[in-house]
Design an enzyme around this catalytic site. Structure first.
Site, mmCIF file in Angstrom:
data_model
loop_
_atom_site.group_PDB
_atom_site.id
_atom_site.type_symbol
_atom_site.label_atom_id
_atom_site.label_comp_id
_atom_site.label_asym_id
_atom_site.label_seq_id
_atom_site.Cartn_x
_atom_site.Cartn_y
_atom_site.Cartn_z
ATOM 1 C CG ASP A 194 -9.410 2.339 -0.973
ATOM 2 O OD1 ASP A 194 -8.396 2.247 -1.697
ATOM 3 O OD2 ASP A 194 -9.388 2.239 0.265
ATOM 4 C CG ASP A 217 -2.282 0.608 0.983
ATOM 5 O OD1 ASP A 217 -2.375 1.471 0.098
ATOM 6 O OD2 ASP A 217 -3.242 0.266 1.702
ATOM 7 C CD GLU A 237 0.643 4.494 -7.711
ATOM 8 O OE1 GLU A 237 -0.379 4.043 -8.283
ATOM 9 O OE2 GLU A 237 1.114 5.630 -7.941
ATOM 10 C CD1 TRP A 238 -4.692 3.242 -3.176
ATOM 11 C CD2 TRP A 238 -3.731 5.165 -2.542
ATOM 12 N NE1 TRP A 238 -4.328 3.115 -1.856
ATOM 13 C CE2 TRP A 238 -3.749 4.293 -1.447
ATOM 14 C CE3 TRP A 238 -3.196 6.448 -2.397
ATOM 15 C CZ2 TRP A 238 -3.227 4.640 -0.193
ATOM 16 C CZ3 TRP A 238 -2.678 6.803 -1.152
ATOM 17 C CH2 TRP A 238 -2.698 5.906 -0.067
ATOM 18 N N GLY A 239 -3.042 4.476 -8.333
ATOM 19 C CA GLY A 239 -2.959 5.148 -9.623
ATOM 20 C C GLY A 239 -2.382 6.552 -9.552
HETATM 21 C C1 GLA Z 1 -5.915 1.431 1.417
HETATM 22 C C2 GLA Z 1 -6.057 0.430 0.285
HETATM 23 C C3 GLA Z 1 -7.227 -0.483 0.593
HETATM 24 C C4 GLA Z 1 -6.994 -1.188 1.912
HETATM 25 C C5 GLA Z 1 -6.782 -0.161 3.024
HETATM 26 C C6 GLA Z 1 -6.342 -0.793 4.330
HETATM 27 O O1 GLA Z 1 -7.022 2.263 1.494
HETATM 28 O O2 GLA Z 1 -6.248 1.085 -0.935
HETATM 29 O O3 GLA Z 1 -7.394 -1.428 -0.451
HETATM 30 O O4 GLA Z 1 -5.881 -2.034 1.823
HETATM 31 O O5 GLA Z 1 -5.783 0.784 2.653
HETATM 32 O O6 GLA Z 1 -6.206 0.161 5.347
#
Ligand code: GLA
Length: 441
Positions: free
Chosen positions: A236, A181, A214-216
Site C-alpha cells: 500500500d 484484495d 495481491e500487492w505484487g
Molecule cells: C488492502 C489494500 C488497500 C485497501 C485495504 C482495505 O490493504 O491493499 O488498497 O483496499 O486493504 O482494507
C-alpha cells in the site's frame, strides 16, 4: 455500530520501503536503464483479459486513501464525489469510476448468504448508489477480498468460496468495477483464487473492470494479463514522499507487462491528502501518468484545494496517461537521482519526464535521439505543466528543483519552426521555488 479504523497485524503483507532505503536502492543503480524505443513485448494473442475493458488505464476515485474505514466513508461522500466529478469538469477530463473500498458491508451475510451493505453508511443500499452514479454518466466500483474476510479488522466477509454469488450480487446492483484484495486468503494459490473470480465475473455477463490486488506478492505482471485489467504491483501507498518514491521505483521496471486492457497498478493517488508538497504531488501525478498507471483520486474532493484540482485536471498530463498506444514509460537513466523516463505515444511523439529525486536543484538532460525520436532538423517541445511550446535541435534539458518533475512532450517534424527556441525552464542558481510553477528568472 461504527467501524473502527484499527487494522489487523498481517505479517504476510508487504511493507513499502522507506525513503532512505529507496534512496539507497537508487544510488546503487538498482533500476536498470532501458531503451525507450524498444517495443514493449506484448502477451501472445488470447492471453489478455477478454472483457475488452480498460483499453486505457482506469480513471476515477476511491475513498481508501482519504478515509480508510472511518465514518466519513458513506453514501453522502460517494454522491458528493460524483457531483464534483461532473461540476468541476473531472468527468470531462476522463474520470469515470467512483469506487467504494473496504468497510461498505457488515460483518455477517444474510440468511441467503448474501452480502449486506452497512445500513449506517449506506442506508439506501448499494444499488441506490449505483443508480445515482449512473444517472451522472459515471460508473460504480466495489471492493472485496479473495479470502474469507476483507482486510479490515472488523471482519467483513470476503468472496473466497462465494465467488459466483457475490459477483452476481455486484452485477445485480449495477457494479462496473471490482477491486479484489488478498487478505485472509487461507494460503490458496493466488492464480486459482483470481481465476475463480474472473470466471464468476464473466458468468454475470456484465462488463466489470477487474482489479487484482495481491500487492505484487506473486508477480502478477507475469500471469494476470489473461485474468484482469490491472494488478497491484506493490504494497500500500501512503501519503509520504518516501512511500510514493519507493512504489514508483518498484513499478518502473515492469513496463513491458503493461498495455491496453492490462495495466500495472502502483496504487491509488495521494494527491491532495496533505503529506507532500504540491511539487511532490505534481511529480506523483506526472510519474503515474508516464507509467500509464490507473489514475484513481484518493483525496476527499469535497474539501480539496484549487491546487489539488489543478493538478488532477491537467489534461495534457492526463493525455500522457491515457494515450491509446498504452505504453508504460521506460527509464533511460537515473544517475545521481536525476531520472529520465520516456514514454512512446500513439502519434509518434514521446512524453519525457525529467524527475529530480534529490534534495537540491539538478540539471537533467537528454536528447531527442535518446528518447527514441527519429532524426529531424528540429523538434517541438511542449511543457505539460507550464503549457508552453518551444523548439530544439535535439537537446532536452531543464534545471529541475528538488523533488520536482519537468514533463515534456517532444515531437519530430517541420512544425518546430513555428515556435521560439527552447531555453532552460529555470537557470542554475535562479530562485526556483516549485516545479510546474513559473520560475522567477
Ligand atoms: C488492502 C489494500 C488497500 C485497501 C485495504 C482495505 O490493504 O491493499 O488498497 O483496499 O486493504 O482494507
Amino acid at each position: 455500530m461504527r467501524h473502527l479504523p484499527s487494522r489487523p497485524t498481517r505479517t504476510s503483507r508487504p511493507r513499502v520501503l522507506g525513503a532512505l532505503a529507496a534512496g539507497l536502492l537508487c544510488a546503487a543503480g538498482v533500476v536498470a536503464p532501458a531503451a525507450a524505443h524498444a517495443p514493449a513485448p506484448s502477451p501472445a494473442a488470447g492471453t489478455r483479459a477478454a472483457n475488452g475493458l480498460a483499453l486505457t488505464p482506469p480513471m476515477g476515485f476511491n475513498n481508501w486513501n482519504s478515509t480508510h474505514c472511518r465514518a466519513e466513508f458513506d453514501e453522502a461522500m460517494v454522491k458528493g464525489i460524483a457531483d464534483i466529478f461532473v461540476e468541476k469538469g473531472l468527468k470531462d477530463a476522463g474520470y469515470e469510476y467512483v469506487n467504494l473500498d473496504d468497510c461498505w458491508a457488515v460483518p455477517e451475510r444474510d440468511a441467503e448468504g448474501k452480502l449486506v451493505a452497512d445500513p449506517v453508511r449506506f442506508p439506501h443500499g448499494i444499488e441506490a448508489v449505483a443508480d445515482y452514479v449512473h444517472a451522472k454518466g459515471l460508473k460504480l466500483g466495489i471492493y472485496t477480498s479473495a479470502g474469507t474476510r476483507t482486510c479490515d479488522s472488523v471482519g467483513i466477509p470476503g468472496a473466497l468460496g462465494h465467488e459466483f454469488s457475490d459477483a452476481q450480487q455486484f452485477a445485480d446492483w449495477g457494479v462496473d468495477y471490482l477491486k479484489y484484495d488478498n487478505c485472509n486468503n487461507q494460503g490458496v494459490d493466488a492464480k486459482k483464487r483470481y481465476t475463480a473470480m474472473r470466471d464468476a465475473l464473466v458468468a454475470t455477463g456484465r462488463p466489470i473492470v477487474y482489479s487484482i490486488c495481491e500487492w505484487g506478492q506473486n508477480k502478477p505482471w507475469e500471469w494476470a494479463a489473461e485474468l484482469g485489467n490491472l494488478w497491484r504491483t506493490t504494497g500500500d501507498i501512503n501519503d509520504s514522499w518516501g512511500s510514493m518514491l519507493s512504489i514508483m521505483k518498484q513499478n518502473l521496471p515492469l513496463a513491458a507487462a503493461a498495455g491496453p486492457g492490462h495495466w500495472n497498478d502502483p496504487d491509488m493517488l495521494e494527491v491532495g491528502n496533505g503529506g507532500m508538497t504540491d511539487t511532490e504531488y505534481r511529480t506523483h501525478f506526472s510519474m503515474w501518468s508516464v507509467m500509464a498507471a490507473p489514475l484513481l483520486i484518493g483525496s476527499d474532493l469535497r474539501t480539496a484545494s484549487q491546487e489539488t484540482f489543478d493538478i488532477l485536471s491537467n489534461e495534457e498530463v492526463i493525455a500522457v496517461d491515457q494515450d491509446p498506444l498504452g505504453r508504460q514509460g521506460e527509464v533511460l537513466s537515473s544517475e545521481g537521482g536525476r531520472w529520465v523516463v520516456a514514454k512512446e505515444m500513439g502519434d509518434g511523439s514521446r512524453a519525457v519526464a525529467l524527475f529530480n529525486e534529490t534534495g537540491s536543484a539538478q540539471r537533467i538532460s537528454t536528447t531527442a535521439a535518446a528518447v527514441g525520436l527519429p532524426h529531424a532538423s528540429g523538434y517541438t517541445v511542449r511543457d505539460l505543466w507550464e503549457h508552453t511550446t518551444r523548439n530544439t535541435a535535439g537537446a532536452l534539458s531543464a534545471t529541475v528543483p528538488a523533488h520536482g518533475t519537468v514533463l515534456l512532450r517532444v515531437a519530430a517534424g517541420h512544425r518546430w519552426a513555428a515556435h521560439p527556441p527552447a531555453v532552460e525552464l529555470a537557470l542554475e542558481g535562479s530562485p526556483l521555488v516549485e516545479a510546474g510553477r513559473t520560475a522567477a528568472l
